[in-house]
Enzyme design. Sequence first.
Site, PDB file in Angstrom:
ATOM      1  N   ASP A  81       0.873  -1.167   0.000  1.00  0.00           N
ATOM      2  CA  ASP A  81       0.000   0.000   0.000  1.00  0.00           C
ATOM      3  C   ASP A  81       0.915   1.224   0.000  1.00  0.00           C
ATOM      4  O   ASP A  81       1.406   1.637   1.054  1.00  0.00           O
ATOM      5  CB  ASP A  81      -0.907  -0.019   1.229  1.00  0.00           C
ATOM      6  CG  ASP A  81      -1.887   1.143   1.253  1.00  0.00           C
ATOM      7  OD1 ASP A  81      -2.048   1.830   0.221  1.00  0.00           O
ATOM      8  OD2 ASP A  81      -2.487   1.372   2.321  1.00  0.00           O
ATOM      9  N   GLU A  85      -1.550  -1.252  -4.742  1.00  0.00           N
ATOM     10  CA  GLU A  85      -2.805  -0.527  -4.928  1.00  0.00           C
ATOM     11  C   GLU A  85      -2.783   0.259  -6.238  1.00  0.00           C
ATOM     12  O   GLU A  85      -1.779   0.889  -6.573  1.00  0.00           O
ATOM     13  CB  GLU A  85      -3.007   0.424  -3.740  1.00  0.00           C
ATOM     14  CG  GLU A  85      -4.384   1.005  -3.661  1.00  0.00           C
ATOM     15  CD  GLU A  85      -4.598   1.760  -2.360  1.00  0.00           C
ATOM     16  OE1 GLU A  85      -4.956   1.116  -1.363  1.00  0.00           O
ATOM     17  OE2 GLU A  85      -4.384   2.972  -2.353  1.00  0.00           O
ATOM     18  N   ASP A  90      -1.523   0.368   9.333  1.00  0.00           N
ATOM     19  CA  ASP A  90      -1.089   0.806   8.009  1.00  0.00           C
ATOM     20  C   ASP A  90      -0.686  -0.350   7.101  1.00  0.00           C
ATOM     21  O   ASP A  90      -0.399  -0.151   5.927  1.00  0.00           O
ATOM     22  CB  ASP A  90       0.051   1.817   8.124  1.00  0.00           C
ATOM     23  CG  ASP A  90      -0.429   3.186   8.565  1.00  0.00           C
ATOM     24  OD1 ASP A  90      -1.547   3.578   8.166  1.00  0.00           O
ATOM     25  OD2 ASP A  90       0.293   3.870   9.303  1.00  0.00           O
TER      26      ASP A  90
END
Length: 169
Positions: A7, A68, A141
């Site tokens: 990510d 992502e 996260d």
Amino acid sequence: MVILGIDPAIRTTGYGVIRTDSLSHLEILDCGVIVNSPKLPHSECLRRLAGGIRELVQAFHPDYASIEEPFMGRNASTAIILGMARGGILTALVESGVPTYAYSPKTAKRAAVGTGMATKEQIAILLAAELGIEIERIPLDSTDALALAICHAQLAMRPTLAEKMGKPL
């Protein structure tokens, strides 16, 4: 199969490494965050991101990576910075020979926990319960990165869905 989910962000890039040999067996090998201080210039952040990804590849030898998909926000400057982070990460993966696939956040979350609208907290709770690990071992996260890795695993392990993976970046 070992999959590295990422990510991307310039300051806090989440990662998750999973291993799977079937749809019913999934194991989290590692998850965490590559953190860059707000005081660092972007060029140093990119160097550190690429170095962190190279270390993960060297440690876990992933067969695939998932990242992502980029999205357009209202702030063009933020989108450019995110693009720089993504570019640094992709460069490190390509140099390491790791085929990389992109998925939207909603697609990844839906694959991992059943809903594309899940929060980071919900993903952490569900993964901890499903995989029998302590929730404290899943930094918030890193939850989207784990969802990205799980998404790729589910598609790669199902021949009828493999065409939804698209081509590597």
